[in-house]
Write a protein that holds these residues in place. Structure first.
Motif, PDB file in Angstrom:
ATOM      1  N   VAL A 182      12.131  44.250  13.097  1.00 43.41           N
ATOM      2  CA  VAL A 182      12.362  43.766  14.458  1.00 43.41           C
ATOM      3  C   VAL A 182      13.196  42.490  14.427  1.00 43.41           C
ATOM      4  O   VAL A 182      14.157  42.333  15.200  1.00 43.41           O
ATOM      5  CB  VAL A 182      11.021  43.520  15.169  1.00 43.41           C
ATOM      6  N   ALA A 183      12.846  41.565  13.531  1.00 45.37           N
ATOM      7  CA  ALA A 183      13.592  40.300  13.434  1.00 45.37           C
ATOM      8  C   ALA A 183      15.051  40.552  13.088  1.00 45.37           C
ATOM      9  O   ALA A 183      15.955  39.916  13.640  1.00 45.37           O
ATOM     10  CB  ALA A 183      12.940  39.397  12.386  1.00 45.37           C
ATOM     11  N   LEU A 184      15.307  41.493  12.188  1.00 43.97           N
ATOM     12  CA  LEU A 184      16.693  41.808  11.812  1.00 43.97           C
ATOM     13  C   LEU A 184      17.458  42.376  13.007  1.00 43.97           C
ATOM     14  O   LEU A 184      18.613  42.009  13.257  1.00 43.97           O
ATOM     15  CB  LEU A 184      16.703  42.825  10.666  1.00 43.97           C
ATOM     16  N   LEU A 185      16.816  43.262  13.734  1.00 45.55           N
ATOM     17  CA  LEU A 185      17.510  43.907  14.853  1.00 45.55           C
ATOM     18  C   LEU A 185      17.734  42.950  16.013  1.00 45.55           C
ATOM     19  O   LEU A 185      18.621  43.176  16.844  1.00 45.55           O
ATOM     20  CB  LEU A 185      16.694  45.127  15.316  1.00 45.55           C
ATOM     21  N   GLU A 186      16.941  41.892  16.070  1.00 53.00           N
ATOM     22  CA  GLU A 186      17.116  40.922  17.153  1.00 53.00           C
ATOM     23  C   GLU A 186      17.996  39.743  16.735  1.00 53.00           C
ATOM     24  O   GLU A 186      18.193  38.815  17.533  1.00 53.00           O
ATOM     25  CB  GLU A 186      15.744  40.425  17.633  1.00 53.00           C
ATOM     26  N   THR A 187      18.506  39.797  15.497  1.00 50.24           N
ATOM     27  CA  THR A 187      19.414  38.744  15.025  1.00 50.24           C
ATOM     28  C   THR A 187      20.854  39.144  15.324  1.00 50.24           C
ATOM     29  O   THR A 187      21.297  40.216  14.907  1.00 50.24           O
ATOM     30  CB  THR A 187      19.250  38.528  13.509  1.00 50.24           C
ATOM     31  N   PRO A 188      21.606  38.303  16.055  1.00 53.40           N
ATOM     32  CA  PRO A 188      22.994  38.645  16.371  1.00 53.40           C
ATOM     33  C   PRO A 188      23.841  38.807  15.110  1.00 53.40           C
ATOM     34  O   PRO A 188      23.570  38.209  14.071  1.00 53.40           O
ATOM     35  CB  PRO A 188      23.471  37.424  17.182  1.00 53.40           C
ATOM     36  N   ASP A 189      24.860  39.652  15.204  1.00 52.19           N
ATOM     37  CA  ASP A 189      25.900  39.828  14.177  1.00 52.19           C
ATOM     38  C   ASP A 189      25.506  40.710  12.994  1.00 52.19           C
ATOM     39  O   ASP A 189      26.352  41.031  12.165  1.00 52.19           O
ATOM     40  CB  ASP A 189      26.378  38.471  13.618  1.00 52.19           C
ATOM     41  N   ILE A 190      24.234  41.087  12.872  1.00 55.11           N
ATOM     42  CA  ILE A 190      23.880  41.905  11.710  1.00 55.11           C
ATOM     43  C   ILE A 190      24.350  43.348  11.911  1.00 55.11           C
ATOM     44  O   ILE A 190      24.854  43.988  10.980  1.00 55.11           O
ATOM     45  CB  ILE A 190      22.359  41.845  11.443  1.00 55.11           C
ATOM     46  N   ALA A 191      24.201  43.884  13.112  1.00 53.34           N
ATOM     47  CA  ALA A 191      24.776  45.186  13.482  1.00 53.34           C
ATOM     48  C   ALA A 191      24.372  46.297  12.521  1.00 53.34           C
ATOM     49  O   ALA A 191      25.201  46.883  11.822  1.00 53.34           O
ATOM     50  CB  ALA A 191      26.303  45.086  13.548  1.00 53.34           C
ATOM     51  N   ILE A 192      23.097  46.607  12.486  1.00 54.97           N
ATOM     52  CA  ILE A 192      22.589  47.684  11.636  1.00 54.97           C
ATOM     53  C   ILE A 192      22.524  48.968  12.455  1.00 54.97           C
ATOM     54  O   ILE A 192      22.032  48.987  13.578  1.00 54.97           O
ATOM     55  CB  ILE A 192      21.174  47.333  11.118  1.00 54.97           C
ATOM     56  N   ASP A 193      23.040  50.062  11.871  1.00 53.57           N
ATOM     57  CA  ASP A 193      23.013  51.348  12.579  1.00 53.57           C
ATOM     58  C   ASP A 193      21.781  52.178  12.225  1.00 53.57           C
ATOM     59  O   ASP A 193      21.410  53.084  12.977  1.00 53.57           O
ATOM     60  CB  ASP A 193      24.273  52.152  12.242  1.00 53.57           C
ATOM     61  N   GLY A 194      21.195  51.933  11.076  1.00 52.61           N
ATOM     62  CA  GLY A 194      20.018  52.699  10.683  1.00 52.61           C
ATOM     63  C   GLY A 194      19.385  52.092   9.452  1.00 52.61           C
ATOM     64  O   GLY A 194      20.031  51.362   8.695  1.00 52.61           O
ATOM     65  N   PHE A 195      18.100  52.381   9.266  1.00 48.13           N
ATOM     66  CA  PHE A 195      17.361  51.846   8.121  1.00 48.13           C
ATOM     67  C   PHE A 195      17.012  52.960   7.141  1.00 48.13           C
ATOM     68  O   PHE A 195      16.512  54.021   7.550  1.00 48.13           O
ATOM     69  CB  PHE A 195      16.058  51.194   8.572  1.00 48.13           C
ATOM     70  N   LEU A 196      17.262  52.715   5.865  1.00 48.85           N
ATOM     71  CA  LEU A 196      16.724  53.542   4.795  1.00 48.85           C
ATOM     72  C   LEU A 196      15.408  52.883   4.387  1.00 48.85           C
ATOM     73  O   LEU A 196      15.400  51.817   3.755  1.00 48.85           O
ATOM     74  CB  LEU A 196      17.705  53.585   3.616  1.00 48.85           C
ATOM     75  N   CYS A 197      14.301  53.464   4.794  1.00 48.41           N
ATOM     76  CA  CYS A 197      12.995  52.808   4.646  1.00 48.41           C
ATOM     77  C   CYS A 197      12.384  53.092   3.274  1.00 48.41           C
ATOM     78  O   CYS A 197      12.543  54.192   2.735  1.00 48.41           O
ATOM     79  CB  CYS A 197      12.053  53.281   5.751  1.00 48.41           C
ATOM     80  N   PRO A 198      11.673  52.119   2.717  1.00 49.39           N
ATOM     81  CA  PRO A 198      11.176  52.243   1.336  1.00 49.39           C
ATOM     82  C   PRO A 198      10.031  53.246   1.186  1.00 49.39           C
ATOM     83  O   PRO A 198       9.099  53.266   1.990  1.00 49.39           O
ATOM     84  CB  PRO A 198      10.686  50.825   1.016  1.00 49.39           C
ATOM     85  N   GLY A 199      10.122  54.036   0.136  1.00 53.29           N
ATOM     86  CA  GLY A 199       9.117  55.060  -0.101  1.00 53.29           C
ATOM     87  C   GLY A 199       7.746  54.501  -0.390  1.00 53.29           C
ATOM     88  O   GLY A 199       6.748  54.929   0.205  1.00 53.29           O
ATOM     89  N   ARG A 216      12.360  51.641  20.352  1.00 54.59           N
ATOM     90  CA  ARG A 216      12.734  50.453  21.143  1.00 54.59           C
ATOM     91  C   ARG A 216      14.180  50.039  20.915  1.00 54.59           C
ATOM     92  O   ARG A 216      14.892  49.673  21.845  1.00 54.59           O
ATOM     93  CB  ARG A 216      11.800  49.292  20.802  1.00 54.59           C
ATOM     94  N   TYR A 217      14.617  50.104  19.649  1.00 54.97           N
ATOM     95  CA  TYR A 217      15.953  49.605  19.324  1.00 54.97           C
ATOM     96  C   TYR A 217      16.972  50.740  19.136  1.00 54.97           C
ATOM     97  O   TYR A 217      18.128  50.484  18.830  1.00 54.97           O
ATOM     98  CB  TYR A 217      15.900  48.725  18.072  1.00 54.97           C
ATOM     99  N   GLU A 218      16.511  51.978  19.291  1.00 55.90           N
ATOM    100  CA  GLU A 218      17.379  53.161  19.197  1.00 55.90           C
ATOM    101  C   GLU A 218      18.150  53.184  17.877  1.00 55.90           C
ATOM    102  O   GLU A 218      19.379  53.306  17.843  1.00 55.90           O
ATOM    103  CB  GLU A 218      18.323  53.212  20.398  1.00 55.90           C
ATOM    104  N   LYS A 219      17.395  53.042  16.773  1.00 54.60           N
ATOM    105  CA  LYS A 219      17.976  53.081  15.431  1.00 54.60           C
ATOM    106  C   LYS A 219      17.231  54.119  14.585  1.00 54.60           C
ATOM    107  O   LYS A 219      15.991  54.092  14.534  1.00 54.60           O
ATOM    108  CB  LYS A 219      17.846  51.711  14.743  1.00 54.60           C
ATOM    109  N   PRO A 220      17.943  54.994  13.909  1.00 51.68           N
ATOM    110  CA  PRO A 220      17.273  55.931  12.996  1.00 51.68           C
ATOM    111  C   PRO A 220      16.576  55.184  11.862  1.00 51.68           C
ATOM    112  O   PRO A 220      17.130  54.242  11.295  1.00 51.68           O
ATOM    113  CB  PRO A 220      18.420  56.784  12.450  1.00 51.68           C
ATOM    114  N   CYS A 221      15.360  55.607  11.558  1.00 54.31           N
ATOM    115  CA  CYS A 221      14.612  55.064  10.416  1.00 54.31           C
ATOM    116  C   CYS A 221      14.234  56.256   9.536  1.00 54.31           C
ATOM    117  O   CYS A 221      13.463  57.122   9.967  1.00 54.31           O
ATOM    118  CB  CYS A 221      13.344  54.352  10.870  1.00 54.31           C
TER     119      CYS A 221
END
Length: 367
Positions: A182-199, A216-221
């Motif tokens: 959440v903190a990453l997605l609410e930080t300006p300029d990072i612009a992440i399109d999706g997360f590769l989540c840890p196994g 909430r953030y409309e990002k594929p996880c």
């Protein structure tokens, strides 16, 4: 697939890469996928995956290495434990990478060389063994890690209480993954399109833990294991979702991760600890992103026992860009210290210390 070789099969990898190129070709812009976990970063480099992806697919590393994200303030307090303010005879027990992380003035490794009793543990249970063997000392285990390791440390505290150990303590510097996303997605300029989540973290958390973030953030996880086919499958799923304008949670590590996670382990964790605001290197203080002792277990809290709140917080090393690296804003070679003043043999920043650190991975596999 049943055997390890099947997760490294070149024919399967080629088919997945063709699928990734096909999906990415339908997207007329750069796609930024963050692999949150340091183990993913190392596997991606080791398999040479970056060089095989389409030009518009960019992998960026995130804050998934527990050693790397440990704040300087916590690091200085941990080092202070080697010679605590109240003069208590202590034994500091920790996993290996932590001893080399520089604090503001020194490191656990340097304190050990000067005679402090700092020992490398292979398990939190080593600390229990040392506490039983050395009643004259206060044994402090450094609680560093995500949801993967923190339940085992909670279980260790329960074991210590059951056996009546009075000289075992834990420094709680744990981190929780979802608040960091959440903190990453609410930080300006990072612009992440999706997360590769840890196994491994997801084995504990379960896939359901990511659904609020994806919605909430409309990002594929997408949860992925650590073999090349696992990672390519995860990237392929993210690219497919982006091409189809979807933002769902997908589990590409179904052989280990369930929707609900490890309920028993998370129950043990919840019994001993509760969410608290926590400082992260590079990200600042994130609400409810760490774990503190519940009042019932306050006697095991090293911060309270040794009055570590009074230890003055230090500053980040001059010129070090670990913060930007951990937020995915900078690739390690762009740091002015990378490969010069900062190397694995003589690290300045935490990302060069840990075997899962982004800087260490870039240094080892890109040179």
């Amino acid at each position: 697939m049943k055997y390890l070789d099947e997760y490294r099969d070149p024919r399967v990898a080629k088919a997945l890469l063709e699928k990734i190129h096909g999906s990415a070709g339908r997207i007329d812009r750069e796609i930024r996928i963050m692999e949150i976990c340091g183990s993913h970063t190392v596997s991606i480099f080791r398999a040479g995956i970056k060089s095989l992806l389409p030009e518009n697919v960019r992998l960026v590393s995130g804050p998934g290495c527990p050693v790397c994200v440990t704040a300087m303030s916590d690091m200085d307090r941990m080092i202070a434990l080697a010679s605590p303010p109240d003069g208590t005879d202590t034994l500091v027990a920790t996993f290996g990478d932590m001893i080399r992380v520089p604090g503001t003035k020194t490191s656990l490794e340097a304190e050990m060389a000067s005679g402090a009793d700092v020992r490398i543990a292979t398990s939190p249970l080593d600390a229990v063994m040392w506490a039983r063997k050395h009643f004259e000392k206060s044994v402090v285990f450094l609680g560093v890690g995500f949801e993967t390791t923190s339940p085992t440390i909670a279980a260790t505290v329960l074991k210590a209480r059951k056996s009546g150990l009075k000289n075992l303590f834990v420094y709680p510097a744990f981190k929780l993954l979802p608040p960091a996303l959440v903190a990453l997605l609410e930080t300006p300029d990072i612009a992440i399109d999706g997360f590769l989540c840890p196994g491994h973290v997801s084995v504990m958390l379960g896939a359901d833990a990511y659904r609020p973030v994806a919605a909430r953030y409309e990002k594929p996880c997408v949860i992925a294991g650590f073999e090349p086919i696992d990672i390519l499958l995860g990237i392929s799923n993210i690219c497919d979702q982006l091409a189809e304008n979807k933002h769902e949670v997908a589990n590409a590590y179904g052989r280990a991760v369930s929707n609900g996670g490890n309920v028993k382990a998370m129950g043990i964790l919840d019994q001993v600890f509760e969410p608290v605001d926590a400082p992260w290197r590079g990200l600042g203080t994130i609400p409810a992103s760490g774990l503190g002792f519940r009042e019932e277990f306050a006697a095991y809290d090293a911060i309270r026992r040794f009055g570590l709140d009074s230890v003055e917080a230090g500053s980040e090393p001059k010129g070090c860009a670990c913060g930007e690296v951990l937020r995915g804003l900078m690739d390690p070679p762009r740091c002015p210290l990378f490969g010069k003043a900062c190397t694995p043999d003589s690290p300045v920043g935490s990302c060069m210390v840990s075997s899962e650190g982004s800087c260490a991975a870039w240094y080892k596999y890109s040179s």
